[in-house]
Motif scaffolding. Structure first.
Motif, PDB file in Angstrom:
ATOM      1  N   VAL A 247      10.508 -29.327  -5.901  1.00 52.12           N
ATOM      2  CA  VAL A 247      10.245 -30.051  -6.352  1.00 52.12           C
ATOM      3  C   VAL A 247      11.764 -30.344  -7.481  1.00 52.12           C
ATOM      4  N   ALA A 248      12.295 -31.164  -7.647  1.00 53.54           N
ATOM      5  CA  ALA A 248      13.356 -31.362  -8.333  1.00 53.54           C
ATOM      6  C   ALA A 248      13.557 -32.660  -9.332  1.00 53.54           C
ATOM      7  N   ILE A 262      20.538 -31.532  -3.766  1.00 52.27           N
ATOM      8  CA  ILE A 262      19.358 -31.908  -2.377  1.00 52.27           C
ATOM      9  C   ILE A 262      19.094 -30.968  -1.498  1.00 52.27           C
ATOM     10  N   LEU A 263      20.432 -30.021  -0.741  1.00 47.77           N
ATOM     11  CA  LEU A 263      20.351 -29.027  -0.300  1.00 47.77           C
ATOM     12  C   LEU A 263      18.987 -27.697  -0.512  1.00 47.77           C
ATOM     13  N   ALA A 264      19.042 -27.906  -2.306  1.00 43.89           N
ATOM     14  CA  ALA A 264      18.498 -27.061  -2.945  1.00 43.89           C
ATOM     15  C   ALA A 264      16.901 -26.795  -3.102  1.00 43.89           C
ATOM     16  N   ILE A 265      16.602 -27.908  -2.301  1.00 46.02           N
ATOM     17  CA  ILE A 265      14.861 -28.627  -2.679  1.00 46.02           C
ATOM     18  C   ILE A 265      14.670 -28.022  -0.633  1.00 46.02           C
ATOM     19  N   LEU A 271      12.783 -35.174  -4.501  1.00 41.69           N
ATOM     20  CA  LEU A 271      13.710 -34.668  -5.847  1.00 41.69           C
ATOM     21  C   LEU A 271      13.327 -37.000  -6.447  1.00 41.69           C
ATOM     22  N   VAL A 272      12.947 -36.693  -8.017  1.00 37.08           N
ATOM     23  CA  VAL A 272      12.149 -37.508  -8.415  1.00 37.08           C
ATOM     24  C   VAL A 272      14.005 -37.938  -9.716  1.00 37.08           C
ATOM     25  N   GLY A 297      12.426 -42.732  -7.605  1.00 37.35           N
ATOM     26  CA  GLY A 297      12.798 -42.434  -8.344  1.00 37.35           C
ATOM     27  C   GLY A 297      11.380 -43.061  -9.444  1.00 37.35           C
ATOM     28  N   SER A 298      12.402 -42.688 -10.939  1.00 40.06           N
ATOM     29  CA  SER A 298      10.680 -43.023 -12.297  1.00 40.06           C
ATOM     30  C   SER A 298      11.496 -43.427 -12.793  1.00 40.06           C
ATOM     31  N   THR A 299      10.437 -44.628 -13.817  1.00 41.25           N
ATOM     32  CA  THR A 299      11.415 -45.535 -14.821  1.00 41.25           C
ATOM     33  C   THR A 299      10.198 -45.318 -16.341  1.00 41.25           C
ATOM     34  N   THR A 300      10.723 -45.167 -16.746  1.00 39.98           N
ATOM     35  CA  THR A 300      10.125 -44.506 -18.065  1.00 39.98           C
ATOM     36  C   THR A 300       8.311 -44.508 -18.322  1.00 39.98           C
TER      37      THR A 300
END
Length: 357
Positions: A247-248, A262-265, A271-272, A297-300
């Motif tokens: 996870v990134a 992205i390529l490191a995942i 990817l979050v 995506g993550s918000t608050t």
């Protein structure tokens, strides 16, 4: 009783004023709080530098308010008064404020996603006052009690920690997973701390600024890479059995280096994105397609996240006090707070403003 109070009000780009305002009355179902400490957020800085962006210039659909508005949404305080119908809070209680404003009627709210409300706003950005004022009146649902073992200074860190906590909660992270955190600003460092508390065992941070690299190590990063010096993809794979991270978390929100992250995942990794981007980004969708990577995506935060963070601090799982790199008085906020974060941001994590002593 005082009928006037000091309040930091945003009037427009580069225009914040410490003004005298009426003290708001406490009504039925409401709680009056005396803010103690309030953090300066990156969102506050962006409004100051480039706004109004988020802060409404026409009446907000829930609060009905528009500029000028009181700022500040990362704050702790003391309950001064409780309105009719409130029986579970006492005057003198120590609290933090969960600042999301939501309508409670849209599909997202009915599903429990108050952070995704179609009309949402924020205390300290959209109306209902803010933490950079000497008094504020809010609904009971915005008030989260904290135990005596948590200082009011640390209480002001609960909000940014909850952003990180929520992002990890909704990610597919499992105990023992390898993780990459992009950016060691306040949210990136909050992610590192919460990852440690949740059992991540191989935390890699990418950061350019020397002081923030040191902060990342201090808060629990196992490896800190510099994207201007290191080949991020090859180094991450070396550190993760040749596969990349599970996870990134992107807490930087800039185009430069996004493709490398992205390529490191690894295949099937995620990817979050936590960052609020200033402009559109571009990437090649095939980098996700051919390895079945996911982007989310993550918000608050949602209801319950603040309480979990408070419990983690009280239990010693989270020890965030070193995030506080300076405390200033309300009357010093522009020169020693906002401008310090603009011109010397790499040497600071979180500047707190002492509202009332």
């Amino acid at each position: 009783m005082d009928h006037k109070m000091r309040s930091l009000r945003f009037h427009g780009q580069g225009d914040i004023r410490l003004e005298e305002m009426p003290v708001p009355p406490c009504g039925k179902g409401q709680v009056k709080v005396r803010p103690a400490f309030c953090g300066i957020c990156g969102t506050d800085l962006q409004e100051y530098l480039e706004g109004a962006n988020i802060m409404p210039t026409t009446p907000h659909p829930i609060t009905g308010e528009k500029l000028p508005l009181t700022m500040g949404h990362e704050f702790s305080g003391i309950v001064e008064e409780v309105g009719e119908g409130i029986t579970d809070l006492r005057v003198g209680a120590r609290v933090v404020v969960q600042p999301i404003i939501y309508d409670g009627t849209c599909g997202a709210c009915k599903s429990g996603y108050i952070n995704c409300c179609s009309k949402n706003g924020f205390i300290g950005l959209s109306g209902w006052g803010g933490g950079f004022a000497e008094h504020i009146v809010l609904p009971r649902t915005s008030i989260i009690p904290i135990p005596d073992s948590i200082s009011l200074e640390v209480g002001a860190l609960v909000e940014p920690l909850a952003v990180a906590w929520h992002a990890i909660n909704i990610s597919p992270l499992k105990k023992g997973d390898s993780v990459l955190v992009r950016g060691a600003g306040p949210i990136g460092l909050a992610v590192v701390q919460c990852l440690k508390a949740k059992g991540a065992e191989n935390i890699i941070v990418t950061e350019v600024a020397l002081k923030r690299k040191e902060f990342a190590k201090q808060f629990g990063a196992d490896h800190v890479l510099d994207p201007t010096k290191d080949d991020i993809v090859s180094r991450v794979r070396e550190l993760c059995d040749g596969q990349g991270v599970d996870v990134a978390f992107d807490a930087a929100g800039i185009q430069v280096g996004l493709d490398q992250i992205i390529l490191a995942i690894r295949a099937k990794g995620t990817l979050v994105n936590i960052a609020v981007w200033e402009r559109p980004a571009s990437f090649h969708p095939n980098d996700f397609v051919f390895r079945e990577r996911s982007y989310m995506g993550s918000t608050t935060y949602v209801q319950g996240d603040f309480e979990e963070v408070v419990d983690a601090i009280a239990s010693g799982q989270l020890k965030p006090e070193p995030m506080i790199t300076r405390t200033v008085k309300l009357e010093e906020i522009e020169e020693n707070g906002f401008k310090s974060l603009i011109h010397d941001k790499s040497n600071h994590v979180k500047i707190l403003v002492e509202i009332t002593s």
